[in-house]
Design an enzyme around this catalytic site. Sequence first.
Site, PDB file in Angstrom:
ATOM      1  N   SER A 144       0.843  -1.196   0.000  1.00  0.00           N
ATOM      2  CA  SER A 144       0.000   0.000   0.000  1.00  0.00           C
ATOM      3  C   SER A 144       0.874   1.240   0.000  1.00  0.00           C
ATOM      4  CB  SER A 144      -0.897   0.026   1.245  1.00  0.00           C
ATOM      5  OG  SER A 144      -1.545   1.275   1.388  1.00  0.00           O
ATOM      6  N   TYR A 163      -0.536  -0.422  10.335  1.00  0.00           N
ATOM      7  CA  TYR A 163      -0.657  -0.842   8.937  1.00  0.00           C
ATOM      8  C   TYR A 163       0.512  -0.305   8.116  1.00  0.00           C
ATOM      9  CZ  TYR A 163      -2.841  -1.378   4.291  1.00  0.00           C
ATOM     10  OH  TYR A 163      -3.113  -1.702   2.992  1.00  0.00           O
ATOM     11  N   LYS A 167       3.499  -2.618   6.532  1.00  0.00           N
ATOM     12  CA  LYS A 167       3.634  -2.680   5.076  1.00  0.00           C
ATOM     13  C   LYS A 167       5.018  -2.225   4.639  1.00  0.00           C
ATOM     14  CE  LYS A 167      -0.198  -4.379   3.444  1.00  0.00           C
ATOM     15  NZ  LYS A 167      -0.174  -5.668   2.734  1.00  0.00           N
TER      16      LYS A 167
END
Length: 264
Positions: A144, A163, A167
């Site tokens: 992402s 997150y 990532k």
Amino acid sequence: MSSWAIVGAARGIGSANPSNTVVALIRSQATAGPLNELAAKRNNIKVIETDISSVDKLKETAESISKVTLGKLDVLIYNAYSAGTDEGKLLPPTAFHGKEDLFKREIDETASLSVNLFQAVNTVNTLLPLIEKGQQKKIIYISSGIGDIPTTRATEMPNLVGYAISKAAGNLVMAKYAAELKAKGILTLSLSPGWVETDAAREISNSPEAFQWMLSSFQKMDPRVKGMISMEESVSAQLSVIDSLGEKLSGAFVSHRGNDRDWF
């Protein structure tokens, strides 16, 4: 005909060319209704329920994949992910002051890092013998733009801490794989699908206010962004990038447009 394994195929953008042999790995049949409907129409899709948090189960899954793909695997797509805990994913870093236990849960193996890093590495390592015997030898980690430092600076998004960190860690370990496996002809890529209209994306922006905030944040980096793109557009763009993946790009982190700019 190429052989593909897609981890996390029951959610998000799990898809591939219908001319390929596709092994769709899912966590539970409870969420696999649409996928099973598609598999019923296409005899090239095999749905396998597994638990990527268990190395023993992954070994069993590798054996099941091998039976379908005749002992090889051309492309592995790791599409499983965690966006963090419900309590912590929308908090900025300073909000964890006095909530240190929540911060630890947001980051460590109970949340983001578990799926986005640890289980990704375990999956790649377990399926690597099949990839080594494939023709294309490609490992794709669905990432992402949220995990990109320049993008974070441009969009000024302070939340989704776990997150983003996990990532970014996943992106780096894929670059490490590229360096290690280059001599074997194995290519890796961290690939952002864009801001895609999936159930998971709608959960994060589940109100007009949240959607507008995300849109405004993304427009700080790219004023052309109008909203989420369709799954069809995202998948088509990603497949083009995957098909063109060569040694020069191996280990990189790119958008669904194949560059480090057009993340949304």
